[in-house]
Design a protein around this motif. Structure first.
Motif, PDB file in Angstrom:
ATOM      1  N   PRO A  52      39.294  38.207  34.557  1.00 17.47           N
ATOM      2  CA  PRO A  52      38.542  39.295  35.184  1.00 17.47           C
ATOM      3  C   PRO A  52      37.088  39.344  34.715  1.00 17.47           C
ATOM      4  CG  PRO A  52      39.940  40.164  33.442  1.00 17.47           C
ATOM      5  CD  PRO A  52      40.278  38.707  33.568  1.00 17.47           C
ATOM      6  N   TYR A  53      36.184  39.601  35.650  1.00 19.36           N
ATOM      7  CA  TYR A  53      34.807  39.882  35.271  1.00 19.36           C
ATOM      8  C   TYR A  53      34.791  41.140  34.417  1.00 19.36           C
ATOM      9  CZ  TYR A  53      32.795  36.476  38.508  1.00 19.36           C
ATOM     10  OH  TYR A  53      32.430  35.314  39.149  1.00 19.36           O
ATOM     11  N   GLY A  54      33.925  41.167  33.405  1.00 13.97           N
ATOM     12  CA  GLY A  54      33.842  42.309  32.516  1.00 13.97           C
ATOM     13  C   GLY A  54      34.742  42.208  31.317  1.00 13.97           C
ATOM     14  N   GLY A  55      35.585  41.162  31.299  1.00 18.64           N
ATOM     15  CA  GLY A  55      36.469  40.970  30.160  1.00 18.64           C
ATOM     16  C   GLY A  55      37.759  41.751  30.275  1.00 18.64           C
ATOM     17  N   GLY A  56      38.613  41.584  29.287  1.00 18.02           N
ATOM     18  CA  GLY A  56      39.896  42.272  29.268  1.00 18.02           C
ATOM     19  C   GLY A  56      41.046  41.288  29.311  1.00 18.02           C
ATOM     20  N   ALA A  57      42.212  41.788  28.947  1.00 19.59           N
ATOM     21  CA  ALA A  57      43.407  40.947  28.906  1.00 19.59           C
ATOM     22  C   ALA A  57      43.964  40.732  30.307  1.00 19.59           C
ATOM     23  CB  ALA A  57      44.460  41.609  28.024  1.00 19.59           C
ATOM     24  N   GLY A  58      44.696  39.624  30.457  1.00 10.97           N
ATOM     25  CA  GLY A  58      45.389  39.382  31.708  1.00 10.97           C
ATOM     26  C   GLY A  58      44.561  38.606  32.709  1.00 10.97           C
ATOM     27  N   MET A  59      45.227  38.235  33.797  1.00 13.50           N
ATOM     28  CA  MET A  59      44.616  37.458  34.869  1.00 13.50           C
ATOM     29  C   MET A  59      44.710  38.251  36.165  1.00 13.50           C
ATOM     30  SD  MET A  59      43.728  34.641  33.291  1.00 13.50           S
ATOM     31  CE  MET A  59      43.634  33.224  34.403  1.00 13.50           C
ATOM     32  N   VAL A  60      43.858  37.893  37.115  1.00 14.22           N
ATOM     33  CA  VAL A  60      43.767  38.621  38.381  1.00 14.22           C
ATOM     34  C   VAL A  60      43.979  37.652  39.535  1.00 14.22           C
ATOM     35  CG1 VAL A  60      42.269  40.029  39.850  1.00 14.22           C
ATOM     36  CG2 VAL A  60      42.168  40.279  37.352  1.00 14.22           C
ATOM     37  N   LEU A  61      44.777  38.046  40.529  1.00  6.78           N
ATOM     38  CA  LEU A  61      44.969  37.221  41.721  1.00  6.78           C
ATOM     39  C   LEU A  61      43.675  37.183  42.529  1.00  6.78           C
ATOM     40  CD1 LEU A  61      48.504  38.053  43.148  1.00  6.78           C
ATOM     41  CD2 LEU A  61      47.628  35.805  42.552  1.00  6.78           C
ATOM     42  N   ARG A  62      43.233  35.984  42.875  1.00  9.99           N
ATOM     43  CA  ARG A  62      41.946  35.816  43.525  1.00  9.99           C
ATOM     44  C   ARG A  62      41.996  36.198  45.002  1.00  9.99           C
ATOM     45  NH1 ARG A  62      38.513  30.901  41.187  1.00  9.99           N
ATOM     46  NH2 ARG A  62      37.953  30.811  43.397  1.00  9.99           N
ATOM     47  N   TYR A 124      50.476  39.487  37.769  1.00  6.46           N
ATOM     48  CA  TYR A 124      49.548  39.538  36.639  1.00  6.46           C
ATOM     49  C   TYR A 124      48.916  40.933  36.567  1.00  6.46           C
ATOM     50  CZ  TYR A 124      50.239  34.638  37.829  1.00  6.46           C
ATOM     51  OH  TYR A 124      50.808  33.452  38.171  1.00  6.46           O
ATOM     52  N   GLU A 125      47.579  41.013  36.528  1.00  2.00           N
ATOM     53  CA  GLU A 125      46.904  42.316  36.487  1.00  2.00           C
ATOM     54  C   GLU A 125      46.683  42.904  37.876  1.00  2.00           C
ATOM     55  OE1 GLU A 125      46.007  44.200  33.700  1.00  2.00           O
ATOM     56  OE2 GLU A 125      47.384  42.738  32.857  1.00  2.00           O
ATOM     57  N   GLY A 126      47.200  42.223  38.896  1.00  2.00           N
ATOM     58  CA  GLY A 126      47.053  42.717  40.261  1.00  2.00           C
ATOM     59  C   GLY A 126      46.048  41.890  41.046  1.00  2.00           C
ATOM     60  N   PHE A 127      45.621  42.462  42.175  1.00  2.00           N
ATOM     61  CA  PHE A 127      44.698  41.777  43.067  1.00  2.00           C
ATOM     62  C   PHE A 127      43.245  42.034  42.682  1.00  2.00           C
ATOM     63  CE2 PHE A 127      48.328  42.754  45.989  1.00  2.00           C
ATOM     64  CZ  PHE A 127      48.679  41.447  46.290  1.00  2.00           C
TER      65      PHE A 127
END
Length: 235
Positions: A52-62, A124-127
């Protein structure tokens, strides 16, 4: 009716598709498909997510991964006009996410009247938020909690919608007087009893043995209202 479920795990739905009411609906004309978003990803090695842009744990569906899956299924999506007006795709494209509109019986009834639905399963962390705002027409949640992904939520939505389709249930009246239905004024369903008549001193209520259909109907309505009062619903 057509329902397309976009997911990273299409095999998870084999059990669901085998349920009797789902098979009944398919025999009656429902088209139910489970589409692997990883199969059409524009990225290398089957990648579908990113940090994710901005940092943080996890991955985001593109967003481009979801776009590619929808475009492969429905043709060129474009950016304009709005998603609901684009030809060749369902009028309702539903992203399943914890922060969306709460799913309830009224929404299930609304969706069951649509000719086609597309359900997008998060992971993951969502969309990427642009999936929700630019590709989906609706963002829907099945409850105020977090799941590992949208697959279980998609099954819940599909199940609630499909059982409202003609022919899916064994009896045409089975879906009329149900919990939260219009027939029960949105209240929970009344209690049901069957044999044995007496179980360890707990007897079936006499009114259900009376043969008086009007009394039975009134008892059931009152029991439904009482359950609504007990759960903080309508009085």
């Amino acid at each position: 009716m057509n329902i397309d479920v976009f997911t990273l795990f299409p095999d998870w739905f084999s059990w669901f598709a085998g349920q009797r009411h789902v098979r009944n609906a398919v025999a009656g004309g429902l088209a139910l498909d489970f589409i692997d978003m990883r199969a059409t990803t524009p990225l290398k090695a089957g990648q579908v997510d990113d940090t994710p842009y901005g940092g943080g744990a996890g991955m985001v569906l593109r967003v481009d991964v979801v776009e590619a899956a929808l475009a492969t299924r429905y043709g060129d999506l474009g950016l304009d006009p709005a998603p609901a007006d684009r030809p060749g795709r369902p009028r309702r494209v539903i992203a399943l996410a914890a922060g969306g509109r709460q799913f309830d019986d009224a929404l299930a009834t609304e969706l069951s009247a649509e000719p086609a639905l597309a359900l997008l399963c998060g992971r993951y962390e969502g969309f990427d938020e642009r999936v929700n705002t630019e590709l989906a027409t609706d963002v829907v949640s099945i409850g105020p909690y977090v799941l590992a992904g949208g697959e279980l939520a998609a099954m819940v939505v599909c199940d609630a919608v499909i059982r409202k389709l003609p022919g899916s249930l064994g009896h045409a009246d089975s879906a009329i007087e149900e919990s939260f239905s219009e027939a029960l004024e949105g209240a929970p369903e009344y209690p049901h009893y069957t044999r044995p008549l007496d179980w360890h001193g707990h007897r079936v209520p006499d009114v259900l043995l009376s043969g008086d259909h009007a009394r039975v109907a009134e008892w059931r309505r009152e029991q439904s209202r009482e359950r609504a009062r007990a759960r903080g619903g309508q009085g």
